[in-house]
Design a protein around this motif. Structure first.
Motif, PDB file in Angstrom:
ATOM      1  N   TYR A   1     -16.740  -3.252 100.088  1.00 48.45           N
ATOM      2  CA  TYR A   1     -16.523  -4.138  98.942  1.00 48.45           C
ATOM      3  C   TYR A   1     -17.795  -4.974  98.716  1.00 48.45           C
ATOM      4  CZ  TYR A   1     -16.003  -7.639 102.545  1.00 48.45           C
ATOM      5  OH  TYR A   1     -16.255  -8.459 103.603  1.00 48.45           O
TER       6      TYR A   1
ATOM      7  N   TRP B   1      -9.217  -9.322  91.855  1.00 53.98           N
ATOM      8  CA  TRP B   1      -8.717  -8.794  93.126  1.00 53.98           C
ATOM      9  C   TRP B   1      -7.367  -9.437  93.399  1.00 53.98           C
ATOM     10  CZ3 TRP B   1     -11.769  -5.679  96.567  1.00 53.98           C
ATOM     11  CH2 TRP B   1     -13.060  -5.410  96.097  1.00 53.98           C
ATOM     12  N   ARG B   2      -6.561  -8.803  94.241  1.00 51.44           N
ATOM     13  CA  ARG B   2      -5.316  -9.427  94.709  1.00 51.44           C
ATOM     14  C   ARG B   2      -5.699 -10.553  95.667  1.00 51.44           C
ATOM     15  NH1 ARG B   2      -2.157  -4.011  96.671  1.00 51.44           N
ATOM     16  NH2 ARG B   2      -1.804  -3.129  94.604  1.00 51.44           N
TER      17      ARG B   2
ATOM     18  N   ALA C   1      -7.214  -0.579 102.503  1.00 54.13           N
ATOM     19  CA  ALA C   1      -7.577  -1.447 101.380  1.00 54.13           C
ATOM     20  C   ALA C   1      -9.080  -1.715 101.418  1.00 54.13           C
ATOM     21  CB  ALA C   1      -6.807  -2.760 101.456  1.00 54.13           C
ATOM     22  N   ARG C   2      -9.571  -2.359 100.375  1.00 53.08           N
ATOM     23  CA  ARG C   2     -10.938  -2.865 100.341  1.00 53.08           C
ATOM     24  C   ARG C   2     -10.836  -4.361 100.147  1.00 53.08           C
ATOM     25  NH1 ARG C   2     -13.603  -0.959  95.500  1.00 53.08           N
ATOM     26  NH2 ARG C   2     -11.562  -0.418  94.730  1.00 53.08           N
ATOM     27  N   GLY C   3     -11.639  -5.127 100.870  1.00 59.80           N
ATOM     28  CA  GLY C   3     -11.643  -6.566 100.686  1.00 59.80           C
ATOM     29  C   GLY C   3     -11.939  -7.319 101.958  1.00 59.80           C
TER      30      GLY C   3
ATOM     31  N   SER D   1      -8.187  -8.419  98.024  1.00 59.32           N
ATOM     32  CA  SER D   1      -8.161  -6.990  98.339  1.00 59.32           C
ATOM     33  C   SER D   1      -7.787  -6.163  97.128  1.00 59.32           C
ATOM     34  CB  SER D   1      -7.177  -6.705  99.470  1.00 59.32           C
ATOM     35  OG  SER D   1      -5.850  -6.965  99.043  1.00 59.32           O
ATOM     36  N   ARG D   2      -8.025  -4.864  97.284  1.00 56.46           N
ATOM     37  CA  ARG D   2      -7.594  -3.828  96.350  1.00 56.46           C
ATOM     38  C   ARG D   2      -7.196  -2.626  97.178  1.00 56.46           C
ATOM     39  NH1 ARG D   2     -12.667  -3.915  92.176  1.00 56.46           N
ATOM     40  NH2 ARG D   2     -11.992  -5.728  90.989  1.00 56.46           N
ATOM     41  N   PRO D   3      -6.262  -1.821  96.702  1.00 55.67           N
ATOM     42  CA  PRO D   3      -5.943  -0.598  97.434  1.00 55.67           C
ATOM     43  C   PRO D   3      -7.175   0.311  97.511  1.00 55.67           C
ATOM     44  CG  PRO D   3      -4.316  -1.020  95.723  1.00 55.67           C
ATOM     45  CD  PRO D   3      -5.441  -1.996  95.504  1.00 55.67           C
ATOM     46  N   ASP D   4      -7.328   1.003  98.628  1.00 62.70           N
ATOM     47  CA  ASP D   4      -8.428   1.951  98.748  1.00 62.70           C
ATOM     48  C   ASP D   4      -7.930   3.364  99.027  1.00 62.70           C
ATOM     49  OD1 ASP D   4     -11.269   2.453  98.723  1.00 62.70           O
ATOM     50  OD2 ASP D   4     -11.118   2.819 100.876  1.00 62.70           O
TER      51      ASP D   4
ATOM     52  N   ARG E   1      -2.074   2.471  97.372  1.00 63.62           N
ATOM     53  CA  ARG E   1      -1.810   2.616  95.934  1.00 63.62           C
ATOM     54  C   ARG E   1      -0.344   2.988  95.705  1.00 63.62           C
ATOM     55  NH1 ARG E   1      -7.101   4.563  96.155  1.00 63.62           N
ATOM     56  NH2 ARG E   1      -6.463   6.734  96.367  1.00 63.62           N
TER      57      ARG E   1
ATOM     58  N   ARG F   1       1.646  -5.569  98.374  1.00 67.44           N
ATOM     59  CA  ARG F   1       1.354  -6.995  98.154  1.00 67.44           C
ATOM     60  C   ARG F   1       2.349  -7.866  98.920  1.00 67.44           C
ATOM     61  NH1 ARG F   1       0.197  -4.770  93.285  1.00 67.44           N
ATOM     62  NH2 ARG F   1       2.170  -5.293  92.282  1.00 67.44           N
TER      63      ARG F   1
END
Length: 175
Positions: free
Chosen positions: A5, A20-21, A106-108, A130-133, A138, A145
């Protein structure tokens, strides 16, 4: 392996990147537990006490330390490799932030910080973006979340329990 990230270190001061979340969980800890709580965070004790399997290449969090968290059992264990990107251990704050490496779902970045405020109150905060990776995150959608927020809540409860079980400081000796 490199971090997955772009906003490295963004959890250090609390301003999380837009788009981002976000997870923020801040709870008050028992008075006088700053040293115990800080040590639990920095030595992985908090995560282990919360039921997370931790493999780290150092006994304490410090920049560059690689950590893999594992949740679940056997072949159903979800592994999450990270690298500590910042750490602090002074008389006001103790904690660290780590970022995701390839193979993490995830990414973050996520931070775990114990802080003593001006009034001497002790606080614990989890902050993350974060974001799903991977497909699993996903596909999990809102459940992922919810899991992230529940995980932050579990860590906070666990740290409160660790502080409550720690021996209290002896009373000051009379003069």
């Amino acid at each position: 392996m490199s971090l997955t990230y772009p906003h490295v270190g963004a959890t250090r001061d609390g301003e999380l990147p837009a788009g981002w979340r976000h997870v923020r969980r801040r709870v008050r800890l028992p008075d006088g537990c700053f040293a115990v709580a800080g040590a639990a965070v920095l030595t992985w004790r908090l995560h282990r006490a919360a039921g997370v399997r931790i493999t780290a290449d150092a006994p304490r969090a410090a920049p560059g330390v690689r950590v893999t968290s594992g949740l679940g059992v056997g072949p159903a264990r979800l592994l999450a490799p990270c690298e500590v990107v910042w750490a602090v251990d002074d008389d006001r704050r103790a904690g660290f932030g780590y970022g995701t490496l390839p193979g993490h779902p995830a990414r973050g970045e996520e931070a775990f910080v114990v802080e003593r405020d001006d009034a001497g109150r002790v606080w614990f905060e989890v902050r993350a973006f974060s974001r799903p990776d991977r497909w699993l995150m996903r596909a999990a959608g809102p459940a992922a979340r919810l899991f992230q927020h529940a995980y932050a809540h579990r860590l906070a409860r666990t740290l409160r329990r660790l502080c409550a079980r720690a021996p209290s400081a002896p009373p000051p000796s009379p003069r």
